[in-house]
Design a protein around this motif. Structure first.
Motif, mmCIF file in Angstrom:
data_model
loop_
_atom_site.group_PDB
_atom_site.id
_atom_site.type_symbol
_atom_site.label_atom_id
_atom_site.label_comp_id
_atom_site.label_asym_id
_atom_site.label_seq_id
_atom_site.Cartn_x
_atom_site.Cartn_y
_atom_site.Cartn_z
ATOM 1 N N MET A 1 0.723 -0.991 -0.015
ATOM 2 C CA MET A 1 0.052 0.206 -0.043
ATOM 3 C C MET A 1 0.944 1.307 0.010
ATOM 4 S SD MET A 1 -3.495 0.551 2.323
ATOM 5 C CE MET A 1 -2.800 -0.072 3.876
ATOM 6 N N GLY A 2 0.750 2.288 -0.945
ATOM 7 C CA GLY A 2 1.573 3.443 -1.107
ATOM 8 C C GLY A 2 1.191 4.475 -0.063
ATOM 9 N N LEU A 3 1.963 5.483 0.073
ATOM 10 C CA LEU A 3 2.024 6.413 0.891
ATOM 11 C C LEU A 3 0.742 7.276 0.766
ATOM 12 C CD1 LEU A 3 3.052 8.380 3.206
ATOM 13 C CD2 LEU A 3 4.049 9.704 1.517
ATOM 14 N N THR A 4 0.006 7.649 -0.549
ATOM 15 C CA THR A 4 -1.009 8.360 -0.547
ATOM 16 C C THR A 4 -2.372 7.551 0.163
ATOM 17 O OG1 THR A 4 -0.245 8.849 -2.865
ATOM 18 C CG2 THR A 4 -2.296 9.260 -2.118
ATOM 19 N N LEU A 5 -2.436 6.313 -0.159
ATOM 20 C CA LEU A 5 -3.484 5.398 0.132
ATOM 21 C C LEU A 5 -3.361 5.519 1.683
ATOM 22 C CD1 LEU A 5 -6.023 4.194 -0.223
ATOM 23 C CD2 LEU A 5 -4.850 1.951 -0.690
ATOM 24 N N ASP A 6 -2.317 5.125 2.241
ATOM 25 C CA ASP A 6 -2.179 4.950 3.830
ATOM 26 C C ASP A 6 -2.246 6.619 4.459
ATOM 27 O OD1 ASP A 6 0.906 2.842 4.075
ATOM 28 O OD2 ASP A 6 -1.315 2.641 3.883
ATOM 29 N N THR A 34 -13.782 19.479 6.952
ATOM 30 C CA THR A 34 -13.433 19.383 5.365
ATOM 31 C C THR A 34 -12.178 18.628 5.536
ATOM 32 O OG1 THR A 34 -12.623 21.721 5.515
ATOM 33 C CG2 THR A 34 -14.687 21.632 4.623
ATOM 34 N N PHE A 35 -12.106 18.016 4.261
ATOM 35 C CA PHE A 35 -11.182 17.135 4.175
ATOM 36 C C PHE A 35 -10.329 17.535 2.939
ATOM 37 C CE2 PHE A 35 -9.237 13.023 2.675
ATOM 38 C CZ PHE A 35 -8.247 12.832 3.367
ATOM 39 N N GLU A 36 -9.036 17.572 2.680
ATOM 40 C CA GLU A 36 -8.539 17.995 1.357
ATOM 41 C C GLU A 36 -7.618 16.774 1.032
ATOM 42 O OE1 GLU A 36 -8.627 20.418 -0.435
ATOM 43 O OE2 GLU A 36 -9.817 21.764 0.923
ATOM 44 N N ALA A 37 -8.214 16.017 0.079
ATOM 45 C CA ALA A 37 -7.481 14.823 -0.091
ATOM 46 C C ALA A 37 -6.319 14.898 -1.232
ATOM 47 C CB ALA A 37 -8.420 13.679 -0.678
ATOM 48 N N ASN A 38 -6.186 15.976 -1.810
ATOM 49 C CA ASN A 38 -5.211 16.392 -2.828
ATOM 50 C C ASN A 38 -3.882 16.589 -1.791
ATOM 51 O OD1 ASN A 38 -6.647 15.559 -5.167
ATOM 52 N ND2 ASN A 38 -7.763 17.629 -4.742
ATOM 53 N N ASP A 39 -2.828 16.878 -2.718
ATOM 54 C CA ASP A 39 -1.860 17.292 -1.996
ATOM 55 C C ASP A 39 -1.671 18.919 -1.635
ATOM 56 O OD1 ASP A 39 0.937 15.329 -2.954
ATOM 57 O OD2 ASP A 39 -0.847 15.021 -2.763
ATOM 58 N N GLN A 40 -1.519 19.294 -0.615
ATOM 59 C CA GLN A 40 -1.330 20.938 -0.326
ATOM 60 C C GLN A 40 -0.007 21.506 -0.694
ATOM 61 O OE1 GLN A 40 -4.539 22.196 0.945
ATOM 62 N NE2 GLN A 40 -4.859 20.217 -0.016
ATOM 63 N N SER A 136 7.678 21.252 -0.328
ATOM 64 C CA SER A 136 8.900 20.775 -1.396
ATOM 65 C C SER A 136 8.254 19.803 -2.397
ATOM 66 C CB SER A 136 10.046 20.473 -0.836
ATOM 67 O OG SER A 136 9.985 19.059 -0.480
ATOM 68 N N ARG A 137 9.214 19.258 -3.420
ATOM 69 C CA ARG A 137 8.510 18.683 -4.439
ATOM 70 C C ARG A 137 8.302 17.314 -3.974
ATOM 71 N NH1 ARG A 137 12.355 18.703 -9.582
ATOM 72 N NH2 ARG A 137 13.684 18.484 -7.857
ATOM 73 N N ASN A 138 9.006 16.645 -2.954
ATOM 74 C CA ASN A 138 9.026 15.473 -2.641
ATOM 75 C C ASN A 138 8.077 15.263 -1.482
ATOM 76 O OD1 ASN A 138 10.398 14.314 -4.843
ATOM 77 N ND2 ASN A 138 12.397 14.739 -3.417
ATOM 78 N N ALA A 139 7.585 16.088 -0.689
ATOM 79 C CA ALA A 139 6.818 16.205 0.741
ATOM 80 C C ALA A 139 5.541 16.126 0.181
ATOM 81 C CB ALA A 139 7.064 17.508 1.296
ATOM 82 N N LYS A 140 4.638 15.489 0.992
ATOM 83 C CA LYS A 140 3.193 15.279 0.747
ATOM 84 C C LYS A 140 2.447 16.134 1.896
ATOM 85 C CE LYS A 140 2.959 11.300 -2.174
ATOM 86 N NZ LYS A 140 2.620 11.947 -3.305
ATOM 87 N N PHE A 141 1.463 16.874 1.879
ATOM 88 C CA PHE A 141 0.530 17.348 3.060
ATOM 89 C C PHE A 141 -0.638 17.023 2.454
ATOM 90 C CE2 PHE A 141 3.225 21.588 3.481
ATOM 91 C CZ PHE A 141 4.552 21.044 3.846
ATOM 92 N N PHE A 142 -1.225 16.766 3.777
ATOM 93 C CA PHE A 142 -2.677 16.187 3.657
ATOM 94 C C PHE A 142 -3.359 17.222 4.816
ATOM 95 C CE2 PHE A 142 -0.786 12.768 1.591
ATOM 96 C CZ PHE A 142 -1.383 12.432 0.463
ATOM 97 N N ILE A 155 -5.693 19.686 11.091
ATOM 98 C CA ILE A 155 -4.835 18.582 11.209
ATOM 99 C C ILE A 155 -4.220 18.258 9.878
ATOM 100 C CG2 ILE A 155 -4.943 15.946 11.622
ATOM 101 C CD1 ILE A 155 -7.612 16.266 12.839
ATOM 102 N N PHE A 156 -2.613 18.237 9.943
ATOM 103 C CA PHE A 156 -2.052 17.984 8.922
ATOM 104 C C PHE A 156 -1.216 16.531 8.940
ATOM 105 C CE2 PHE A 156 -1.891 22.580 9.385
ATOM 106 C CZ PHE A 156 -2.212 23.058 8.156
ATOM 107 N N LEU A 157 -1.224 16.027 7.927
ATOM 108 C CA LEU A 157 -0.340 14.805 7.773
ATOM 109 C C LEU A 157 0.999 15.454 7.000
ATOM 110 C CD1 LEU A 157 0.539 11.719 8.099
ATOM 111 C CD2 LEU A 157 -1.130 11.419 6.274
ATOM 112 N N VAL A 158 1.971 15.012 7.280
ATOM 113 C CA VAL A 158 3.331 15.414 6.452
ATOM 114 C C VAL A 158 3.912 14.214 6.205
ATOM 115 C CG1 VAL A 158 5.225 17.096 6.197
ATOM 116 C CG2 VAL A 158 3.105 17.774 7.788
ATOM 117 N N GLY A 159 4.492 14.151 5.065
ATOM 118 C CA GLY A 159 5.407 12.862 4.735
ATOM 119 C C GLY A 159 6.167 13.075 3.494
ATOM 120 N N PRO A 160 7.209 12.449 3.102
ATOM 121 C CA PRO A 160 8.024 11.764 3.919
ATOM 122 C C PRO A 160 8.710 12.585 4.983
ATOM 123 C CG PRO A 160 8.977 11.520 2.018
ATOM 124 C CD PRO A 160 7.605 12.226 1.767
ATOM 125 N N LYS A 161 8.932 12.157 6.180
ATOM 126 C CA LYS A 161 9.543 13.182 7.368
ATOM 127 C C LYS A 161 10.988 13.384 7.191
ATOM 128 C CE LYS A 161 10.651 9.722 10.398
ATOM 129 N NZ LYS A 161 10.420 9.164 11.831
#
Lengths: 171, 124
Positions: A1-6, A34-40, A136-142, A155-161
């Protein structure tokens, strides 16, 4: 399971646990979510934020960011009946922000556990200023937003750390 | 149940205050507060509590390691984990380290009372 789904599952579960915590432990109702499923592209931190780093296969940061009035109300309700010293109120409010995140993440991770492997996470870090952090290009914020009668929290989820150092500045 | 002298090990001052209030309302005395696993290990011998409540995630030495070190030295130590971690593996690690009970935060006073009672009846 990839990072996006997790990540999507994780932030949804954290959001649900947060709504339940606010209701049961502080009698505060969430009136909109409200929930932002796309990368912020950026993360706007509010007045007080708490941050935890999660290890194991999740490998991410979770940030709770509060409007000042809301965290004050959470603190007031959560510590009702305790003998607190007024001079220590600012610290107690920060402690509440950290402990709330600690409890919710600890409770949520039961849903992600794998047999034979415990997921550890850090003690909470408090950020007591509003701050914008760009992606940054490789980080993901949700992001998910919760509104109450006393203000909002994010609530933010940030990865990869690995993209950040301990001060949450870009490396 | 006889009133107990209890040591709280937790780095959150809010949790310490909540736990202290709940324990004192149950008739027990909080004789010591340690803010990390290291502090707990260092203070255990001097304090000699009847029972310890132990958090897991703390700066420096965590609660599972502190439990392991205390229980290896003091075979009759009674330690109950009070933690936000609900993972099965974490519970198993705590028991393997020597913990006698496990309470998940946010805790209810009644659950705390039941857990203490059970541990004292079985191991006290």
């Amino acid at each position: 399971m990839g990072l996006t789904l997790d990540a999507k599952q994780l932030i949804e579960d954290v959001t649900d646990k947060t709504i339940s915590f606010l209701d049961k432990e502080t009698s505060l109702k969430v009136i909109d979510k409200t929930f932002e499923a796309n990368d912020q592209t950026h993360m706007d931190l509010k007045n007080i934020s708490s941050l935890i780093s999660i290890g194991g296969n999740l490998n991410a940061y979770i940030v709770f960011s509060f409007d000042r009035d809301l965290i004050f109300q959470i603190f007031k309700n959560y510590t009702k009946g305790l003998d607190l010293v007024p001079e220590e109120q600012a610290t107690d409010i920060e402690e509440t922000a950290g402990e709330m995140l600690n409890i919710i993440i600890g409770n949520t991770l039961t849903l992600f556990q794998k047999k034979g492997e415990a997921i550890h996470f850090s003690t909470p870090i408090i950020i007591s200023e509003a701050k914008r952090i760009m992606r940054s290009r490789n980080a993901k914020f949700f992001q998910s937003d919760l509104d109450t009668d006393y203000g909002a929290m994010r609530i933010f989820l940030v990865g990869p750390k690995e993209l950040f150092n301990n001060e949450l500045d870009y490396l | 149940m006889e009133p107990l002298n209890i040591m709280i090990v937790d780095d959150s001052s809010i949790t310490v205050k909540k736990l202290s209030k709940a324990l004192e309302e149950l008739g027990h005395t909080v004789v010591q507060v340690a803010r990390s696993g290291r502090e707990a290990v260092e203070q255990y011998d001097r304090v000699n509590p009847d029972l310890v409540t132990m958090d897991i995630t703390m700066p420096g030495m965590n609660g599972i390691e502190a439990t392991r070190q205390i229980c290896s030295q003091y075979k009759d130590a009674l330690i109950i984990m009070v933690t936000s971690h609900g993972q099965e593996q974490m519970v198993m690690d705590a028991i393997a380290a020597g913990s006698r009970g496990y309470i998940i935060k946010p805790f209810e006073s009644k659950k705390l009372e039941e857990s203490i009672k059970k541990v004292i009846e079985r191991y006290g």
